[in-house]
Design an enzyme around this catalytic site. Structure first.
Site, PDB file in Angstrom:
ATOM      1  N   SER A  91      -6.019  -4.187  -1.569  1.00  0.00           N
ATOM      2  CA  SER A  91      -5.073  -3.787  -2.612  1.00  0.00           C
ATOM      3  C   SER A  91      -4.047  -4.897  -2.716  1.00  0.00           C
ATOM      4  CB  SER A  91      -4.392  -2.469  -2.210  1.00  0.00           C
ATOM      5  OG  SER A  91      -3.229  -2.229  -2.971  1.00  0.00           O
ATOM      6  N   TYR A 138      -0.036   2.972   4.189  1.00  0.00           N
ATOM      7  CA  TYR A 138      -1.038   2.445   3.247  1.00  0.00           C
ATOM      8  C   TYR A 138      -0.970   0.919   3.226  1.00  0.00           C
ATOM      9  CZ  TYR A 138      -3.351   1.502  -1.237  1.00  0.00           C
ATOM     10  OH  TYR A 138      -4.173   1.014  -2.220  1.00  0.00           O
TER      11      TYR A 138
END
Length: 305
Positions: free
Chosen positions: A144, A157
């Site tokens: 990401s 995350y």
């Protein structure tokens, strides 16, 4: 004919969201697919797309990416079905938000377990299959932009994606000498339902430190995803990066300002003095070893001193 024609690819979480976009792009490039899933409705919807497009139906593999024995069985199943495995795409993940200072062990175990542990499990299970195969092969790990950009609401995350980035960048040095490509993919906003992971939290990780889910707040946050890139477009860009054998694949263009800030801040943080010659030599050897690995040389620890 595509260079990927007939290559067998396994994609974790390949039946919805970005995973399905990647699967569609892989199929369009001529690959044969095995897709892992957990949700039967998502699998059925994906199956309809392949049927409507007249594409070969994928091999459907039910898999919890936390299940190491399940991963081993999946790798054997895919190899037995197709005869070889050439591409591994570790895509499955969860997007969970909350104040990291309030996080519980369950928060860390779930998010890190899926986002980083799932990638590690995929590598351990499938790399022996890729090594046993021949021709064009590739490992694709989906991280990401959070692998570069930190923020106040996605600490675990972000940590998981930093970990995937470090693992993939290092793994590339080991795989290139084996003739296996390796790419880190860092997408940004994709038009998916990734924002609702908290609604699907497994019971064994229920003891969250983030507090009760504010459904209205999370759904409002989810509206931002409607501005995201189409998953198939992202998948198509990933295939292009693989074809160019790029170690790093960015799908979104809108981050020049962030990377300039990271560059400027990093240089400004370096002490303003001269390192001694013996330390400079150690770093020269490290850089030389990295370049040699990407040129095809297997590197051992003896190459670093």
């Amino acid at each position: 004919m595509s260079e990927w024609q007939g290559r067998v690819a396994f994609i974790s979480g390949g039946v919805s969201g970005l995973g399905l976009g990647i699967a569609q792009a892989f199929s369009s490039a001529g690959m044969r697919l095995a897709l892992s899933y957990r949700n039967e409705d998502y699998r059925a919807a994906a199956a309809r797309w392949f049927a409507e497009q007249g594409r070969e139906e994928p091999l459907w593999v039910k898999l919890d990416v936390l299940d190491r024995a399940g991963w081993a069985q999946a790798a054997d199943q895919v190899e037995a079905h197709f005869g070889a495995v050439h591409v591994l795409c570790n895509n499955a993940g969860v997007s969970v938000f909350g104040d990291t200072a309030e996080a519980s062990h369950a928060d860390f175990d779930w998010i890190m377990g899926v986002n980083f542990g799932g990638v590690a499990n995929g590598i351990v299970a499938f790399l022996p299959k890729l090594k046993a195969a021949s021709g064009r092969r590739h490992v694709v790990n989906i991280a990401s932009m959070a692998a570069y950009l930190s923020g106040p609401q996605a600490g675990i995350y972000t940590a998981s994606k930093f970990a995937v980035r470090g693992l993939t960048e290092s793994l590339r040095y080991n795989l290139v000498p084996l003739g296996i490509g390796c790419s880190l993919v860092c997408p940004a906003l994709i038009r998916t339902n990734a924002w609702d992971s908290a609604f699907r939290r497994p019971a064994e990780f229920a003891e969250s430190g983030f507090g009760a889910i504010n459904k209205a707040e999370l759904e409002q946050f989810g509206t931002a995803f409607q501005a995201g890139m189409d998953p198939l477009e992202a998948g198509t860009r990933i295939v292009a990066g693989m074809s160019a054998d790029r170690g790093l694949i960015f799908t979104h263009p809108e981050f020049a300002e962030d990377f300039k800030a990271i560059y400027d801040d990093s240089l400004a943080a370096l002490p303003d003095d001269i390192a001694p010659p013996e330390r400079l030599e150690v770093e020269r050897l490290r850089r030389a070893a990295n370049h040699a690995a990407l040129a095809g040389k297997a590197i051992s620890i003896s190459d670093l001193t």
